[in-house]
Structure formats: structure tokens, C-alpha cells
Scaffold this motif. Structure first.
Motif, PDB file in Angstrom:
ATOM      1  N   HIS A 180     -39.905 -56.504 -39.521  1.00 58.85           N
ATOM      2  CA  HIS A 180     -39.119 -57.035 -38.410  1.00 58.85           C
ATOM      3  C   HIS A 180     -38.443 -55.898 -37.661  1.00 58.85           C
ATOM      4  O   HIS A 180     -38.306 -55.931 -36.431  1.00 58.85           O
ATOM      5  N   PHE A 181     -37.998 -54.873 -38.424  1.00 56.37           N
ATOM      6  CA  PHE A 181     -37.354 -53.690 -37.878  1.00 56.37           C
ATOM      7  C   PHE A 181     -37.044 -52.777 -39.065  1.00 56.37           C
ATOM      8  O   PHE A 181     -36.728 -53.266 -40.156  1.00 56.37           O
ATOM      9  N   PRO A 182     -37.147 -51.450 -38.892  1.00 61.01           N
ATOM     10  CA  PRO A 182     -36.816 -50.563 -40.018  1.00 61.01           C
ATOM     11  C   PRO A 182     -35.396 -50.798 -40.516  1.00 61.01           C
ATOM     12  O   PRO A 182     -34.440 -50.753 -39.747  1.00 61.01           O
ATOM     13  N   ASP A 183     -35.270 -51.034 -41.813  1.00 62.51           N
ATOM     14  CA  ASP A 183     -33.957 -51.323 -42.398  1.00 62.51           C
ATOM     15  C   ASP A 183     -32.994 -50.160 -42.222  1.00 62.51           C
ATOM     16  O   ASP A 183     -31.787 -50.354 -42.046  1.00 62.51           O
ATOM     17  N   MET A 184     -33.511 -48.935 -42.249  1.00 59.76           N
ATOM     18  CA  MET A 184     -32.644 -47.767 -42.148  1.00 59.76           C
ATOM     19  C   MET A 184     -31.929 -47.655 -40.809  1.00 59.76           C
ATOM     20  O   MET A 184     -30.952 -46.929 -40.675  1.00 59.76           O
ATOM     21  N   LEU A 185     -32.406 -48.411 -39.812  1.00 57.10           N
ATOM     22  CA  LEU A 185     -31.776 -48.369 -38.491  1.00 57.10           C
ATOM     23  C   LEU A 185     -30.739 -49.472 -38.313  1.00 57.10           C
ATOM     24  O   LEU A 185     -30.099 -49.553 -37.266  1.00 57.10           O
ATOM     25  N   LEU A 186     -30.570 -50.299 -39.324  1.00 54.53           N
ATOM     26  CA  LEU A 186     -29.680 -51.456 -39.198  1.00 54.53           C
ATOM     27  C   LEU A 186     -28.275 -51.188 -39.727  1.00 54.53           C
ATOM     28  O   LEU A 186     -27.445 -52.087 -39.747  1.00 54.53           O
ATOM     29  N   THR A 187     -28.017 -49.969 -40.151  1.00 52.81           N
ATOM     30  CA  THR A 187     -26.687 -49.641 -40.660  1.00 52.81           C
ATOM     31  C   THR A 187     -26.273 -48.256 -40.171  1.00 52.81           C
ATOM     32  O   THR A 187     -27.119 -47.374 -39.971  1.00 52.81           O
ATOM     33  N   GLN A 188     -24.987 -48.079 -39.958  1.00 54.37           N
ATOM     34  CA  GLN A 188     -24.473 -46.796 -39.483  1.00 54.37           C
ATOM     35  C   GLN A 188     -24.090 -45.905 -40.658  1.00 54.37           C
ATOM     36  O   GLN A 188     -23.844 -46.370 -41.761  1.00 54.37           O
ATOM     37  N   ARG A 189     -24.021 -44.602 -40.381  1.00 58.38           N
ATOM     38  CA  ARG A 189     -23.707 -43.612 -41.419  1.00 58.38           C
ATOM     39  C   ARG A 189     -22.586 -42.710 -40.911  1.00 58.38           C
ATOM     40  O   ARG A 189     -22.809 -41.565 -40.562  1.00 58.38           O
ATOM     41  N   ARG A 190     -21.383 -43.254 -40.887  1.00 57.78           N
ATOM     42  CA  ARG A 190     -20.265 -42.513 -40.305  1.00 57.78           C
ATOM     43  C   ARG A 190     -19.674 -41.482 -41.269  1.00 57.78           C
ATOM     44  O   ARG A 190     -19.015 -40.552 -40.845  1.00 57.78           O
ATOM     45  N   SER A 191     -19.894 -41.658 -42.559  1.00 55.23           N
ATOM     46  CA  SER A 191     -19.290 -40.753 -43.532  1.00 55.23           C
ATOM     47  C   SER A 191     -20.366 -40.038 -44.339  1.00 55.23           C
ATOM     48  O   SER A 191     -21.508 -40.478 -44.426  1.00 55.23           O
ATOM     49  N   PHE A 192     -19.951 -38.926 -44.948  1.00 56.99           N
ATOM     50  CA  PHE A 192     -20.875 -38.165 -45.793  1.00 56.99           C
ATOM     51  C   PHE A 192     -21.322 -39.002 -46.982  1.00 56.99           C
ATOM     52  O   PHE A 192     -22.494 -38.990 -47.375  1.00 56.99           O
ATOM     53  N   LEU A 193     -20.385 -39.756 -47.579  1.00 56.07           N
ATOM     54  CA  LEU A 193     -20.727 -40.580 -48.738  1.00 56.07           C
ATOM     55  C   LEU A 193     -21.745 -41.654 -48.375  1.00 56.07           C
ATOM     56  O   LEU A 193     -22.651 -41.960 -49.157  1.00 56.07           O
ATOM     57  N   LYS A 194     -21.606 -42.236 -47.163  1.00 57.84           N
ATOM     58  CA  LYS A 194     -22.558 -43.257 -46.731  1.00 57.84           C
ATOM     59  C   LYS A 194     -23.936 -42.636 -46.532  1.00 57.84           C
ATOM     60  O   LYS A 194     -24.955 -43.213 -46.915  1.00 57.84           O
ATOM     61  N   ARG A 195     -23.973 -41.440 -45.964  1.00 58.84           N
ATOM     62  CA  ARG A 195     -25.260 -40.760 -45.771  1.00 58.84           C
ATOM     63  C   ARG A 195     -25.887 -40.409 -47.117  1.00 58.84           C
ATOM     64  O   ARG A 195     -27.107 -40.516 -47.298  1.00 58.84           O
ATOM     65  N   LEU A 196     -25.041 -40.006 -48.059  1.00 57.78           N
ATOM     66  CA  LEU A 196     -25.530 -39.668 -49.397  1.00 57.78           C
ATOM     67  C   LEU A 196     -26.089 -40.905 -50.097  1.00 57.78           C
ATOM     68  O   LEU A 196     -27.134 -40.849 -50.765  1.00 57.78           O
ATOM     69  N   TYR A 197     -25.397 -42.022 -49.951  1.00 60.48           N
ATOM     70  CA  TYR A 197     -25.824 -43.295 -50.547  1.00 60.48           C
ATOM     71  C   TYR A 197     -27.132 -43.790 -49.945  1.00 60.48           C
ATOM     72  O   TYR A 197     -28.027 -44.271 -50.657  1.00 60.48           O
ATOM     73  N   ARG A 198     -27.246 -43.663 -48.614  1.00 63.25           N
ATOM     74  CA  ARG A 198     -28.419 -44.209 -47.934  1.00 63.25           C
ATOM     75  C   ARG A 198     -29.658 -43.322 -48.057  1.00 63.25           C
ATOM     76  O   ARG A 198     -30.782 -43.811 -47.911  1.00 63.25           O
ATOM     77  N   ALA A 199     -29.489 -42.023 -48.312  1.00 66.59           N
ATOM     78  CA  ALA A 199     -30.627 -41.099 -48.322  1.00 66.59           C
ATOM     79  C   ALA A 199     -31.760 -41.553 -49.245  1.00 66.59           C
ATOM     80  O   ALA A 199     -32.919 -41.646 -48.804  1.00 66.59           O
ATOM     81  N   PRO A 200     -31.504 -41.841 -50.524  1.00 69.23           N
ATOM     82  CA  PRO A 200     -32.619 -42.282 -51.384  1.00 69.23           C
ATOM     83  C   PRO A 200     -33.169 -43.647 -50.999  1.00 69.23           C
ATOM     84  O   PRO A 200     -34.367 -43.910 -51.168  1.00 69.23           O
ATOM     85  N   ILE A 201     -32.308 -44.528 -50.466  1.00 68.44           N
ATOM     86  CA  ILE A 201     -32.759 -45.855 -50.038  1.00 68.44           C
ATOM     87  C   ILE A 201     -33.689 -45.724 -48.839  1.00 68.44           C
ATOM     88  O   ILE A 201     -34.742 -46.378 -48.768  1.00 68.44           O
ATOM     89  N   ASP A 202     -33.306 -44.858 -47.889  1.00 72.90           N
ATOM     90  CA  ASP A 202     -34.150 -44.644 -46.707  1.00 72.90           C
ATOM     91  C   ASP A 202     -35.493 -44.032 -47.099  1.00 72.90           C
ATOM     92  O   ASP A 202     -36.546 -44.407 -46.565  1.00 72.90           O
ATOM     93  N   TRP A 203     -35.447 -43.067 -48.023  1.00 77.71           N
ATOM     94  CA  TRP A 203     -36.687 -42.436 -48.489  1.00 77.71           C
ATOM     95  C   TRP A 203     -37.587 -43.482 -49.144  1.00 77.71           C
ATOM     96  O   TRP A 203     -38.796 -43.504 -48.904  1.00 77.71           O
ATOM     97  N   LEU A 204     -36.977 -44.330 -49.972  1.00 82.75           N
ATOM     98  CA  LEU A 204     -37.745 -45.361 -50.671  1.00 82.75           C
ATOM     99  C   LEU A 204     -38.360 -46.346 -49.681  1.00 82.75           C
ATOM    100  O   LEU A 204     -39.515 -46.771 -49.859  1.00 82.75           O
ATOM    101  N   GLU A 205     -37.621 -46.703 -48.640  1.00 82.40           N
ATOM    102  CA  GLU A 205     -38.156 -47.642 -47.645  1.00 82.40           C
ATOM    103  C   GLU A 205     -39.410 -47.076 -46.992  1.00 82.40           C
ATOM    104  O   GLU A 205     -40.432 -47.766 -46.871  1.00 82.40           O
ATOM    105  N   GLU A 206     -39.341 -45.828 -46.553  1.00 81.62           N
ATOM    106  CA  GLU A 206     -40.490 -45.225 -45.878  1.00 81.62           C
ATOM    107  C   GLU A 206     -41.672 -45.068 -46.824  1.00 81.62           C
ATOM    108  O   GLU A 206     -42.817 -45.378 -46.466  1.00 81.62           O
TER     109      GLU A 206
END
Length: 399
Positions: A123-149
């Protein structure tokens, strides 16, 4: 005949749910065996076909958390989907020829163990549906984004819901340039829309000459406030809103904090703008009520920007209800500007200008509504959708 299982995270009443349900109905009409496996299915908050026996639904893993300490929604969603996939492959006992999964691709490695063909609907890449305003959020999302792709690339076939999403897919998943996703517009089954429509009650629609309608979930990304602010500007330009009303009809789930918070924000906004008597809020509604809303409204206001496709505008045009939408995303492919509705910038000024045309021209809605119906029948036929999906399933099983 092919055995197709649809694996979906949450069978609620959103656009993604409507899309996969209609895909299942299309395949069922061609003689295939279809059923759903999902992590959550609330019979009080779902589409009729998933509770009246039309489509068989099995819910597993709903005991798993949806969040941890108010956070980690994505991690929990991935965990629930992987658990559902493990149940399907190892414990369901179902014969699997094709598994149609969507939204979350992390379950695909598990599904591949079944030997079935895996079709992933993006429907749309999941990694584009959330913002990453903090370093911790980017750290948390990095493996999830990699796994999605990585896992999206493991599907045997990838579909997207519009040319717009196909472009986003190519720009987002840099390692998947070898994959050319096929566009399958999520066209609804219009059979239900052909049923007799009940006249509106006063609680559903007020007796006004011009009724603007918004149908979308109570989520901030849907920008529902645009409809209210546009009505406020229209009131300033016309001095009054005699015989003009706005109905805000939205999907609403008590489990979702954003739904509750945004509903309160919008309600407060109408009071601040002195629009309380000109705006009606509906929180969730039946399919029959939806048909009534579309049939008896003057036009639909579709406010989200960069919407991946947008099923509601298609449904509105089928019901001969013109559409005013943001000039981006899916509506660029579905709405003919000036012919079936108007495409506008996401500003109250632009939307109010389009709305004013319907207030001042009593025949405009009928003219554009008729053209919208003809456009849907010509370009967005459910028969064509069914044939395309049936061919995709057939080719998958032959490979």
C-alpha cells in the motif's frame, strides 16, 4: 482452483482492509478458495463480509501486545504478524497455494517455508509512515527499515496500489531495483453500492440544500481539519452558511489514542470557529449508512495529501458524488479536474473556492456526478480488477 490465504495485521475498517477484502471477493468470484488469517478481528468494528460468513476469518495471536510502555508499536506489529504467519505455516493445516500478505513484509521469510507462492501488496512503504525526530527513534527504526526492504524483496510478486506508489517504491527501496512492481488499483466491489439506498435520517444527514461530506479515519495525517477550516473560510466569504452543512464521517477505534485525541481536537475546532451548528461528526458507520451519505451529499471533500490511492473517491464517483481532493498522490490518477470534481492545493483558500462553486451552482453536482460515474465504469471497473488479479494469481502458480 487455487487456495489463497490472505494474511493481514488487523481486519478493521480502513482503506487497506477494504482493499484486501475486495481482492478476496474478486478471487472468490472466480472459483478460488479464499480465507483470512489475522492478528485481530473485532466483529463490532469490521466490514460486513468478514462477519456474515462471506469470508472465513481466523484470528490468532491477539494476546500479543500492541505496544510496550506506550511505545514500540512497529516492533509489536511485526511480532504479531510473524506469529500469525507461523500459525498459518505450521499449525493451521490449510492447503496453501498462494499467500496474499500486505502492510508488513517481515512475515515473508516464515511464509516461504510453506512452499506457497507469496504475493505482497504494498500500500505504501512502512518506513515512510513514521517520523524520526530523535537519534533513539532513528536507532530503533534502522533494523526495522532494513528488515522491511530485505523481506519485501523475498516475495514472488509485488503489487502496488497506484503509479504514484510504484514511483515511491522505486525511490525508497534502493536495493530492489530489479523488482518492477505491478500496479493493481484497489477497486471496490460495487455490488453492495447497487442495493437500494435508504433515505437519510436527521441524525445522519441534516435537511440542507448543500451538504459537504468527509469520509476518512480520525487520524492527523488525513488532515481532516482542512475541511473544517475551509468551511470557516466559506462562511466568511458568504457571510452565512444558510442551507450549507458539513458531515465529518470517520473510522473510529476506541483502542487507538490518536482517534480519540483527534476527534476531540476537531470538535473543539468547530466550536472555536463558531461552526458547531454547521458540522456533524459521525464516528464509524455501517455500509448502508455510507451509501446513504454518498448518495445524498453534494460532494465529497477528500483532504489527505500524497494519499497512496484513495478508495473513497472511487466509491463517491460511482455513487455520482463529485470529489474535491488534494492535487497529489492517487487522486491525480482517479479524479479528472473540472470534469468529475476538483483537484486543489491543501489550503482552505483553494478548497473553499471549489466548495463555493457547488453552493452557487445548483446543477454542478449532478453534472460532475454523472461524469464521475462514467469515469469509474470506464477506467476503474471491478470486472477488470478481478480479471487482472486472477491472471496474476494464475501466472504465480504456473511459475
Amino acid at each position: 482452483m487455487v487456495n489463497v490465504v490472505f494474511l493481514h495485521p488487523d481486519l478493521g475498517i480502513g482503506g487497506a482492509e477494504r482493499a484486501v477484502i475486495d481482492a478476496a471477493l474478486a478471487l472468490k468470484s472466480r472459483g478460488h478458495t479464499v480465507r483470512f488469517v489475522t492478528a485481530h478481528h473485532d466483529v463490532g468494528h469490521c466490514f460486513e463480509e468478514t462477519k456474515d460468513g462471506t469470508l472465513m476469518v481466523t484470528s490468532v495471536g491477539d494476546w500479543l501486545p500492541r505496544k510496550i510502555l506506550g511505545r514500540f508499536y512497529a516492533f509489536c506489529a511485526y511480532l504479531r504478524m510473524i506469529y500469525a504467519a507461523a500459525y498459518l505455516v505450521f499449525f493451521s493445516g490449510l492447503k496453501l497455494d498462494v499467500v496474499f500478505c500486505d502492510q508488513i513484509s517481515a512475515c515473508i521469510p516464515v511464509l516461504r517455508l510453506s512452499g506457497a507462492k507469496i504475493l505482497f501488496y504494498c500500500h505504501f512503504p512502512d518506513m515512510l509512515l513514521t517520523q524520526r525526530r530523535s537519534f533513539l527513534k532513528r536507532l530503533y527504526r534502522a533494523p526495522i527499515d532494513w528488515l522491511e526492504e530485505k523481506t519485501t524483496g523475498m516475495a514472488h510478486s509485488v503489487l502496488v496500489n497506484s503509479k504514484f506508489t510504484a514511483g515511491v517504491f522505486r525511490d525508497t527501496f534502493k536495493s530492489l531495483t530489479h523488482i518492477e512492481p505491478e500496479v493493481l488499483y484497489p477497486i471496490p466491489d460495487f455490488t453492495a453500492f447497487d442495493q437500494p439506498v435508504e433515505p437519510p435520517s436527521e441524525q445522519l444527514l441534516p435537511a440542507c440544500k448543500v451538504i459537504f461530506l468527509s469520509i476518512n479515519r480520525y487520524e492527523r495525517k488525513k488532515n481532516l481539519s482542512l475541511a473544517i477550516r475551509s468551511l470557516a473560510l466559506l462562511k466568511e466569504e458568504l457571510s452565512s452558511l444558510d442551507d450549507v452543512h458539513l458531515v465529518m464521517a470517520g473510522g473510529y477505534d476506541e483502542r487507538v489514542n490518536e482517534n480519540k485525541e483527534y476527534f476531540k481536537e476537531l470538535s473543539h475546532m468547530t466550536k472555536e470557529l463558531n461552526l458547531a451548528k454547521h458540522v456533524t461528526f459521525l464516528r464509524s458507520f455501517s455500509d448502508a449508512e455510507k451509501r446513504t451519505l454518498l448518495k445524498y451529499s453534494t460532494c465529497l471533500l477528500y483532504t489527505p495529501s500524497n494519499e497512496h490511492f484513495g478508495i473513497v473517491p472511487i466509491e463517491a464517483m460511482y455513487m455520482k458524488c463529485p470529489v474535491v481532493a488534494v492535487r497529489s498522490g492517487g487522486p491525480l490518477e482517479t479524479i479528472a479536474h473540472g470534469e468529475t470534481g476538483f483537484l486543489c492545493e491543501p489550503t482552505p483558500k483553494d478548497f473553499a473556492a471549489a466548495m463555493r462553486k457547488f453552493v452557487e451552482n445548483g446543477t454542478l453536482a449532478e453534472k460532475l456526478g454523472k461524469a464521475g460515474y462514467e469515469r469509474v465504469m470506464k477506467k476503474f471497473s471491478f470486472v477488470a480488477f478481478t480479471s487482472q488479479l486472477d491472471n496474476i494469481i494464475g501466472q504465480l502458480c504456473e511459475d
